[in-house]
Design a protein around this motif. Structure first.
Motif, PDB file in Angstrom:
ATOM      1  N   MET A 119      24.552  30.908  12.725  1.00 37.06           N
ATOM      2  CA  MET A 119      23.436  31.843  12.577  1.00 37.06           C
ATOM      3  C   MET A 119      22.672  32.000  13.900  1.00 37.06           C
ATOM      4  N   SER A 120      21.749  32.961  13.933  1.00 37.78           N
ATOM      5  CA  SER A 120      20.969  33.183  15.159  1.00 37.78           C
ATOM      6  C   SER A 120      19.634  32.466  15.046  1.00 37.78           C
ATOM      7  N   PRO A 121      19.066  32.105  16.196  1.00 34.94           N
ATOM      8  CA  PRO A 121      17.758  31.450  16.184  1.00 34.94           C
ATOM      9  C   PRO A 121      16.735  32.279  15.398  1.00 34.94           C
ATOM     10  N   GLY A 122      15.963  31.600  14.551  1.00 42.24           N
ATOM     11  CA  GLY A 122      14.928  32.283  13.773  1.00 42.24           C
ATOM     12  C   GLY A 122      15.395  32.677  12.386  1.00 42.24           C
ATOM     13  N   GLU A 123      16.706  32.747  12.189  1.00 43.74           N
ATOM     14  CA  GLU A 123      17.234  33.089  10.861  1.00 43.74           C
ATOM     15  C   GLU A 123      17.028  31.912   9.910  1.00 43.74           C
ATOM     16  N   VAL A 124      16.978  32.209   8.617  1.00 46.31           N
ATOM     17  CA  VAL A 124      16.670  31.173   7.626  1.00 46.31           C
ATOM     18  C   VAL A 124      17.862  30.928   6.698  1.00 46.31           C
ATOM     19  N   LEU A 125      18.211  29.658   6.597  1.00 41.76           N
ATOM     20  CA  LEU A 125      19.304  29.252   5.712  1.00 41.76           C
ATOM     21  C   LEU A 125      18.718  28.525   4.500  1.00 41.76           C
ATOM     22  N   GLU A 126      19.140  28.947   3.337  1.00 43.80           N
ATOM     23  CA  GLU A 126      18.737  28.240   2.127  1.00 43.80           C
ATOM     24  C   GLU A 126      19.785  27.174   1.824  1.00 43.80           C
ATOM     25  N   VAL A 127      19.325  25.930   1.664  1.00 44.28           N
ATOM     26  CA  VAL A 127      20.232  24.810   1.416  1.00 44.28           C
ATOM     27  C   VAL A 127      19.900  24.208   0.059  1.00 44.28           C
ATOM     28  N   ILE A 128      20.907  24.105  -0.803  1.00 45.86           N
ATOM     29  CA  ILE A 128      20.670  23.491  -2.113  1.00 45.86           C
ATOM     30  C   ILE A 128      21.283  22.097  -2.122  1.00 45.86           C
ATOM     31  N   LEU A 129      20.424  21.103  -2.360  1.00 43.72           N
ATOM     32  CA  LEU A 129      20.830  19.702  -2.256  1.00 43.72           C
ATOM     33  C   LEU A 129      20.528  18.944  -3.534  1.00 43.72           C
TER      34      LEU A 129
END
Lengths: 78, 316
Positions: free
Chosen positions: A31-41
């Motif tokens: 991904m690019s800097p500043g982009e947001v990843l949703e992580v399900i843990l």
């Protein structure tokens, strides 16, 4: 906390440590800097370890939501 | 590892070498580091590697020397992290010591004195590390190595409560700790800290998700600080839990905790004063744990007051 928009999601329920972190890291690197990843843990070991490692890599955890037995994290790529 | 230290036998060893007469510096043996093997004339040469750390440059040079002097071409990692060159002929002691000296490598010690300190990786590169254990081990080695004591005196440094350097088994051990402090404004009630705490010292408020902290359950590992996404948990102070009187061997003893948050800059004082107390109170051949049992922990703690003073409850 206002809902943060996400650019991608990775569902790591049932994925063991440290594979869950490695997958998170690889996804973030795409991904690019500043982009947001949703992580399900899962709770337990994954939620004990993965956030620490994400921070140590320099990314920012901008939102955390507990939903029953799992957590929904939003991580801003550094 | 055997207990057959040559220092007890040096006086009986005659300098009766085949061929040319050779001078041996027996003081080198007495300072220890040369351990008799089963094999006739052969000794283990124990090197001095505080904290078990070596530069690769030095390791290459040591390898060459070990390869030249070990009759069997083997080394062994000692239980206290130092490299041992096995199967060295005592007639070559002077030569091997001279070669090691040339690369700045010293020989370790055995017998009744302060030994080479051991340490984990510490905060320099280990994510769990709270204290710079390597730096401390280096300092202790420089300042106290070889200081005579009634019996052997082992120290170690662990960087966190996982305690890989086994401070509970040392004559004097230092284990890294961090005191966490929580700031409500920065907290979003995400509950990760409560999940991250393996000790059950943090519970989440059912309504707000904010932490309820129980200091009696906390072991000061800093997991909450590392896990917190918003830096609401921060380090208030770092320090060392100090443990004294531990040992392994035939009759293991567990060390007792005598100080809870000793800062880095007081570690040298703590060791200096402890050695002073041990030399004043210990009997020859008595480990400090047994001296404490005989003389009393209170006596020691009173003596240590100038160093330990404001450092919290003692769990004896």
């Amino acid at each position: 906390m206002a809902e943060t928009k996400t650019d991608a999601t990775i569902d790591l329920r049932g994925v063991m440590c440290p594979i869950n972190f490695v997958k998170t890291k690889l996804k973030l690197e795409m991904m690019s800097p500043g982009e947001v990843l949703e992580v399900i843990l899962d709770s337990g070991e994954p939620i004990q370890n993965v956030p620490k490692s994400i921070k140590e890599e320099g990314h920012r955890i901008v939102e955390v939501k507990k939903e029953g037995d799992f957590f929904r994290l939003k991580v801003e790529r550094s | 590892m055997t207990d057959h230290f040559i220092q007890d036998k040096t006086t009986k060893v005659t300098v009766n070498l085949e061929g040319a007469e050779q001078k041996m510096d027996f003081n080198d043996l007495k300072s220890g580091g040369f351990i008799k093997q089963r094999q006739k004339d052969l000794f283990t040469v124990r090197l001095r590697c505080p904290g078990g750390r070596l530069s690769t440059e030095k390791l290459i040079e040591i390898s060459k020397i070990a390869h030249k002097y070990s009759k069997k071409g083997v080394v062994h990692f000692s239980f206290r992290q130092s490299l041992e060159i096995l199967y060295v002929d005592y007639k070559e002691f002077n030569a091997i010591v001279a070669e090691l000296e040339k690369i700045g490598q010293k020989v370790a010690s055995c017998g009744p004195r302060v030994r080479v300190p051991t340490a984990c990786g510490g905060c320099e590169y280990n994510p769990n590390g709270l204290t710079d254990t390597q730096k401390m081990a280096e300092m202790v080695d420089k300042t106290f190595f070889g200081t005579p004591t009634p019996h052997k005196f082992k120290t170690s440094f662990s960087g966190c409560p996982i305690d890989c350097a086994r401070t509970k088994e040392m004559d004097l051990g230092f284990q890294g700790v961090v005191d966490p402090k929580w700031e409500e404004e920065a907290c979003t009630g995400c509950t990760i800290c409560a999940e991250a705490c393996k000790e059950g010292a943090i519970e989440s408020d059912p309504d707000t998700g904010k932490p309820i902290f129980d200091p009696l359950k906390c072991i000061w590992c800093g997991d909450c600080i590392r896990a917190c996404p918003t830096e609401a948990w921060r380090p208030k102070r770092y320090g060392h839990i100090v443990r004294i009187g531990g040992k392994h061997g035939r009759h293991p003893m567990e060390a007792v905790e005598v100080c809870s948050f000793l800062p880095d800059e007081k570690v040298a004082d703590a060791i200096r004063l402890t050695i002073e107390w041990y030399n004043a109170n210990g009997r020859r051949g008595e480990r400090i744990g047994n001296t404490l049992k005989r003389v009393g922990l209170d006596n020691y703690l009173k003596f240590m007051e100038p160093v330990f003073q404001n450092n919290q409850a003692v769990k004896a």
